[in-house]
Design an enzyme around this catalytic site. Sequence first.
Site, mmCIF file in Angstrom:
data_model
loop_
_atom_site.group_PDB
_atom_site.id
_atom_site.type_symbol
_atom_site.label_atom_id
_atom_site.label_comp_id
_atom_site.label_asym_id
_atom_site.label_seq_id
_atom_site.Cartn_x
_atom_site.Cartn_y
_atom_site.Cartn_z
ATOM 1 N N HIS A 24 2.751 -4.540 0.521
ATOM 2 C CA HIS A 24 1.650 -4.799 1.233
ATOM 3 C C HIS A 24 1.179 -4.826 2.185
ATOM 4 O O HIS A 24 -0.032 -4.011 2.056
ATOM 5 C CB HIS A 24 1.254 -5.852 -0.085
ATOM 6 C CG HIS A 24 0.633 -6.281 -0.359
ATOM 7 N ND1 HIS A 24 -0.567 -6.407 -0.833
ATOM 8 C CD2 HIS A 24 -0.924 -6.241 1.612
ATOM 9 C CE1 HIS A 24 -1.812 -6.728 -0.953
ATOM 10 N NE2 HIS A 24 -1.496 -6.819 0.144
ATOM 11 N N GLU A 25 1.668 -5.519 3.175
ATOM 12 C CA GLU A 25 1.411 -5.495 4.324
ATOM 13 C C GLU A 25 1.393 -3.698 5.713
ATOM 14 O O GLU A 25 0.238 -4.092 5.950
ATOM 15 C CB GLU A 25 1.980 -6.638 5.197
ATOM 16 C CG GLU A 25 1.697 -8.059 4.868
ATOM 17 C CD GLU A 25 0.376 -8.367 4.905
ATOM 18 O OE1 GLU A 25 -0.202 -7.349 5.646
ATOM 19 O OE2 GLU A 25 -0.111 -8.749 3.689
ATOM 20 N N HIS A 28 -1.400 -1.460 4.767
ATOM 21 C CA HIS A 28 -2.664 -1.967 5.089
ATOM 22 C C HIS A 28 -2.202 -1.504 6.361
ATOM 23 O O HIS A 28 -3.659 -0.683 6.680
ATOM 24 C CB HIS A 28 -2.947 -3.207 5.199
ATOM 25 C CG HIS A 28 -3.319 -3.764 3.727
ATOM 26 N ND1 HIS A 28 -4.348 -3.397 3.533
ATOM 27 C CD2 HIS A 28 -2.919 -5.214 3.511
ATOM 28 C CE1 HIS A 28 -4.651 -4.604 2.338
ATOM 29 N NE2 HIS A 28 -3.612 -5.104 2.517
#
Length: 214
Positions: A24-25, A28
């Site tokens: 997820h990170e 980004h």
Amino acid sequence: MSFEQILFYISVYIPPLLFAIALHEAAHGYMARYFGDNTAYMLGRLSLNPTKHIDPIGTIILPAVLILLKSPFIFGWAKPVPVVTRNLRNPKQDMIFVALAGPGANLVMALLWVVLLKIWVILDIQSEVLITMALFGIRINLLLMLFNLIPVPPLDGGRILVGLLPIKFSLMLSRVEPYGIMIVFALILLTDLSNLLGMSIYYLQKGILQLFGF
């Protein structure tokens, strides 16, 4: 709870959670770099190595406690990947895609866990550990996707909404960010938000599994 049970829970549930948060990170960061911001890259955060994204409390301690307590609602967080908005080529528009990248990555990982589960079934691998891990991998990624899409900044859904709204309203919503997490927890405690998330995850997981023939 015996030591063997604790070890089982940790070995089965923690790895999918760590990789769900890491992906997820990292997503980004990769999307931010695509649109012109190299901050995450320069800080070494464009990595699928979970240790690069671990927050001791949010990534390890809190989820582990919730898992051991058999909480129906398991969540956590990682160290946010830094994004310098002014470095983006079109900050307001590009930030929509940067914010969407995290939940999108979780959806992809949920589907990958279903594929792994399908392969294990085809190969007749009857392992409680692997099957439980895959099912939890699907569920935790769907949870992270939906939770982060709640339209309150600093969650991804809030940042997407800030990018979509006219400038006057986006500025008003962005001022909520310092209090956003408190607002979300208040919604969870005082409304049916957790039940709504739980039902949404259940039907999403059911639909995905049926899509793959389960």
